[in-house]
Every structure is written in structure tokens, then in C-alpha cells.
Motif scaffolding. Structure first.
Motif, short mmCIF file in Angstrom:
data_model
loop_
_atom_site.label_atom_id
_atom_site.label_comp_id
_atom_site.label_asym_id
_atom_site.label_seq_id
_atom_site.Cartn_x
_atom_site.Cartn_y
_atom_site.Cartn_z
N GLN A 145 0.85 -1.20 0.00
CA GLN A 145 0.00 0.00 0.00
C GLN A 145 0.88 1.25 0.00
OE1 GLN A 145 -2.59 -0.54 3.43
NE2 GLN A 145 -4.13 -1.61 2.21
N ALA A 146 1.98 1.18 0.73
CA ALA A 146 2.90 2.32 0.81
C ALA A 146 3.54 2.60 -0.56
CB ALA A 146 3.97 2.05 1.86
N ASP A 147 3.91 1.52 -1.28
CA ASP A 147 4.51 1.69 -2.62
C ASP A 147 3.52 2.40 -3.55
OD1 ASP A 147 6.75 0.25 -1.84
OD2 ASP A 147 5.95 -1.66 -2.57
N LEU A 148 2.28 1.89 -3.54
CA LEU A 148 1.26 2.46 -4.42
C LEU A 148 1.01 3.92 -4.08
CD1 LEU A 148 -0.93 2.21 -6.61
CD2 LEU A 148 -2.45 1.19 -4.92
N ALA A 149 0.89 4.22 -2.79
CA ALA A 149 0.65 5.60 -2.36
C ALA A 149 1.78 6.52 -2.82
CB ALA A 149 0.51 5.64 -0.84
N ALA A 150 3.00 6.03 -2.67
CA ALA A 150 4.16 6.84 -3.07
C ALA A 150 4.13 7.11 -4.57
CB ALA A 150 5.45 6.12 -2.68
N ARG A 151 3.79 6.07 -5.34
CA ARG A 151 3.74 6.23 -6.81
C ARG A 151 2.61 7.16 -7.24
NH1 ARG A 151 6.00 1.84 -9.70
NH2 ARG A 151 5.34 2.95 -11.57
N LEU A 152 1.56 7.25 -6.41
CA LEU A 152 0.44 8.14 -6.73
C LEU A 152 0.65 9.54 -6.15
CD1 LEU A 152 -2.59 5.72 -6.12
CD2 LEU A 152 -1.82 6.60 -8.31
N GLY A 153 1.75 9.73 -5.48
CA GLY A 153 2.06 11.05 -4.91
C GLY A 153 1.32 11.35 -3.63
N LEU A 154 0.86 10.29 -2.94
CA LEU A 154 0.16 10.49 -1.67
C LEU A 154 1.17 10.43 -0.53
CD1 LEU A 154 -2.89 8.10 -2.30
CD2 LEU A 154 -2.90 10.59 -2.47
N LYS A 155 0.98 11.31 0.45
CA LYS A 155 1.93 11.35 1.58
C LYS A 155 1.82 10.09 2.44
CE LYS A 155 3.49 14.35 5.31
NZ LYS A 155 3.20 15.54 6.12
N TYR A 156 0.60 9.63 2.64
CA TYR A 156 0.37 8.43 3.46
C TYR A 156 -0.35 7.35 2.65
CZ TYR A 156 1.62 11.33 7.46
OH TYR A 156 2.30 12.14 8.33
N TYR A 157 -0.24 6.12 3.09
CA TYR A 157 -0.91 5.02 2.40
C TYR A 157 -2.29 4.73 2.97
CZ TYR A 157 1.20 2.66 6.41
OH TYR A 157 1.58 2.32 7.68
N THR A 158 -2.72 5.57 3.90
CA THR A 158 -4.00 5.34 4.57
C THR A 158 -5.19 5.39 3.62
OG1 THR A 158 -3.83 7.67 5.19
CG2 THR A 158 -3.32 6.07 6.89
N PHE A 159 -5.09 6.24 2.58
CA PHE A 159 -6.20 6.33 1.64
C PHE A 159 -6.31 5.05 0.80
CE2 PHE A 159 -8.11 7.75 -2.46
CZ PHE A 159 -9.38 7.92 -1.96
N ILE A 160 -5.18 4.45 0.48
CA ILE A 160 -5.20 3.19 -0.28
C ILE A 160 -5.96 2.14 0.54
CG2 ILE A 160 -3.78 1.41 -1.40
CD1 ILE A 160 -3.30 4.24 -2.54
N SER A 161 -5.68 2.13 1.83
CA SER A 161 -6.37 1.19 2.72
C SER A 161 -7.86 1.51 2.80
CB SER A 161 -5.73 1.29 4.11
OG SER A 161 -6.46 0.56 5.05
N GLN A 162 -8.17 2.80 2.86
CA GLN A 162 -9.58 3.24 2.90
C GLN A 162 -10.36 2.70 1.68
OE1 GLN A 162 -11.49 7.57 2.64
NE2 GLN A 162 -9.68 7.64 3.90
#
Lengths: 147, 110
Positions: free
Chosen positions: B44-61
Motif C-alpha cells: 500500500q505504501a509503494d502504491l501511495a508513493a507512486r500516486l504522490g500520496l503522503k500516506y498510504y492510509t487512503f489506499i487502505s480506505q
């Protein structure tokens, strides 16, 4: 020597009762009966706790989300926009409270109901009153002459 | 990043007979997205980083079924997972707006 027992701050895992109470209290008004809102908890794949404030049925989508990552609390909306972050949950809860969408479901229902009542009065009751008034205007001179 | 066969990826369909509600469908979309991320061997952290999100919490959401993939980042989400953008959007529409999906693509595409 006396040792003061400081409460250890939780960094990962599920929400503690204290944390959950703080969040539910912050969203007290948003979760009031009649709003239709609910809340749920979840976890990220790394085991970080998440708290979701859900919109009323039928959508029940996340309106606000509070997550705890490494002792830091993250407040996001349902579109993933970062609204606030801090190590102090009370501060985050305060921001979360202010971030709840203001147009309450109850208010919308109240306004809709009021409009429906006004419309009914306008369409059904007013013609009856006008009709009665016309009849009175028509018959009063005749009644007066008769008397 | 591991590439998977596009045809197989988009073959998954929500059950036709059950008529699941909005929340259930969003959860199914989340499960599908989680599987696609696993196929791409990303966290989730990898995907968030690639999408330019600071945290991976939204991916989990999103993966937990509480939010949708926002339209603004749907294309980027697909690309990061190595999927074709149009097919990705079309597949998610099946969960997020099943009636619109049926009107646009017909029952036979289900």
C-alpha cells in the motif's frame, strides 16, 4: 523513590478504548440519532488502526477517516485529501469535528418537508379559502337585502 | 513489477443474482483492487508513493471498501498497477455505478 506511571502511547494495532472514546465523542453531533451516520474501524495492511465516519444509507461512504501511523494521527476526507495530522489525538479530534460536512441530513429532510407542506397549502387549501370568500361576497348583499 | 494477463484480470464480475448493495459492491471493488496490487507486487505504501500520496492510509480506505478510487487519479492508479486505463475504469464502474455500466456497455458485457 516513587515512579510516576506514565501511560504508554499506543503506536500500532487496534484502537484503544480511550482513543475510540475520544473519536466517538468528537463526532458526537455528527453521529446523533436521525443523522443516519455510522462509524466503523479498520486496519491498513501494516496493522495501523483506522476510524471511518460513514455517510447515511444507502451510500455509507467514508466522509472522514482518522488513522494512526506510528503514533501520529492522520485526518483525511473520503477523497484522500490530507486535512490534518498531529501526535495529539485531542487536537486531531477537534479538527475532525470541524471538518464534518455541515449540511446535516436532518436539516435537508426538514427543509424538504417544510417545502412540501407549503406547496400542499398553496395548491389545496388556498383555492378553498378563495372559493369561500367569493361565495361570501356573492351572498352578503342578498342576505343584507333580505334582512 | 509483475505483469498479469489483462483478459484474466478484468474477467472477475460481481455476482449477478445477489444484487449486492452499494457498500458491498464498493467492498468487492476494494478486494479486486487489493488483488491487482498484490499481482503487481506492491505494498500500500509503494502504491501511495507512486500516486504522490503522503500516506498510504487512503489506499487502505479504498481497499477496505469505504471509499472509491477518485476519478482524478483513476488513470494513474491503473498505470501504476500496470493495467490499461480504460479497462480499469470500466471495470470499476461495474462496482461503483452498476446501472450506468449496464446502460453504457449492456448486460452482455457482464
Amino acid at each position: 523513590m516513587s515512579v510516576v506511571a506514565f501511560e504508554r502511547k499506543q503506536d500500532s494495532g487496534e484502537w484503544s478504548d480511550k482513543e475510540l472514546s475520544a473519536l466517538v465523542a468528537a463526532f458526537g453531533a455528527a453521529l446523533a440519532p436521525g443523522t443516519g451516520r455510522e462509524w466503523e474501524t479498520g486496519m491498513t495492511e501494516r496493522g495501523d488502526a483506522q476510524f471511518y465516519l460513514l455517510s447515511p444509507l444507502p451510500d455509507q461512504a467514508c466522509e472522514l477517516c482518522v488513522s494512526r501511523i506510528g503514533g501520529r494521527y492522520i485526518l483525511e476526507d473520503g477523497l484522500g485529501r490530507l486535512l490534518f495530522e498531529h501526535r495529539n489525538l485531542e487536537l486531531v479530534a477537534l479538527h475532525a469535528k470541524a471538518a464534518v460536512p455541515s449540511t446535516s441530513w436532518l436539516m435537508v429532510r426538514g427543509v424538504t418537508l417544510w417545502c412540501a407542506i407549503r406547496n400542499t397549502i398553496h395548491e389545496k387549501v388556498e383555492p378553498l379559502l378563495v372559493e369561500g370568500e367569493e361565495l361570501l361576497v356573492q351572498f352578503v348583499p342578498q342576505l343584507a337585502a333580505f334582512a | 513489477m509483475k505483469r498479469v494477463k489483462q483478459q484474466d484480470v478484468f474477467a472477475e464480475r460481481p455476482p449477478v443474482k445477489a444484487a449486492p448493495d452499494v457498500k458491498q459492491l464498493r467492498k468487492m471493488a476494494g478486494d479486486w483492487l487489493k488483488q491487482r496490487r498484490a499481482d503487481a507486487e506492491m505494498s500500500q505504501a509503494d502504491l501511495a508513493a507512486r500516486l504522490g500520496l503522503k500516506y498510504y492510509t487512503f489506499i487502505s480506505q479504498v481497499e477496505n471498501g469505504f471509499s472509491r478510487v477518485p476519478i482524478e487519479i483513476m488513470g494513474a492508479w491503473a498505470s501504476v498497477l500496470g493495467l490499461e486505463q480504460a479497462a480499469f475504469a470500466r471495470h470499476l464502474l461495474m462496482y461503483y455505478e452498476p446501472e450506468l455500466h449496464r446502460l453504457l456497455f449492456g448486460a452482455e458485457s457482464k
